[in-house]
Write a protein that holds these residues in place. Sequence first.
Motif, mmCIF file in Angstrom:
data_model
loop_
_atom_site.group_PDB
_atom_site.id
_atom_site.type_symbol
_atom_site.label_atom_id
_atom_site.label_comp_id
_atom_site.label_asym_id
_atom_site.label_seq_id
_atom_site.Cartn_x
_atom_site.Cartn_y
_atom_site.Cartn_z
ATOM 1 N N GLN A 187 9.609 -2.246 -6.707
ATOM 2 C CA GLN A 187 10.145 -2.492 -5.378
ATOM 3 C C GLN A 187 11.125 -1.385 -5.021
ATOM 4 N N VAL A 197 8.285 -6.854 1.036
ATOM 5 C CA VAL A 197 8.699 -5.907 0.003
ATOM 6 C C VAL A 197 7.950 -4.597 0.197
ATOM 7 N N THR A 229 7.153 -0.772 -1.721
ATOM 8 C CA THR A 229 7.098 -0.249 -3.090
ATOM 9 C C THR A 229 7.155 1.272 -3.127
#
Length: 150
Positions: free
Chosen positions: A37, A85, A87
């Motif tokens: 993340q 989220v 990445t």
Amino acid sequence: MKIRNITCEFMPEPLAVTAKQPRFSWEIVSEEHGIRQTSWKIAVRDRKGNTVWDSGETSGENSTGILYQGEKLRSASQYEYQITVGTNTKETVTSRPQIFETAFYSVEDWKARWIEPNPLPQLAERSLTVAQREWDDILDQGFLLFSCGG
């Protein structure tokens, strides 16, 4: 990649959250190695769909105990939230909607009314007191009988 183990105040979809600024946590999982993340966003909406907090995209790997920073939450209310989220591979994923409900925050929030239009009249004698007296009389007289079948 997906988001899992999503919690509010360290419980999945909790009822009666007493914290006025609840904390959110989650994990990401991926079949690919090396995925981590790099950013997160939390959006919280009330039952009418109004946004009460949008954290905006926030850089960081932290996914534990993110403190709610939105409008004052209402007592005994339900809220829906989603986590997005980002990445290190520039991929983003958004969780399915999650629910949490707030507790009654103060005694003044407790409200009640009679279900019957006219409250039931008071009994002349308290029925539990009468029942206890009768039970005590039975025990005093030794009339307690047991049946063992047969």
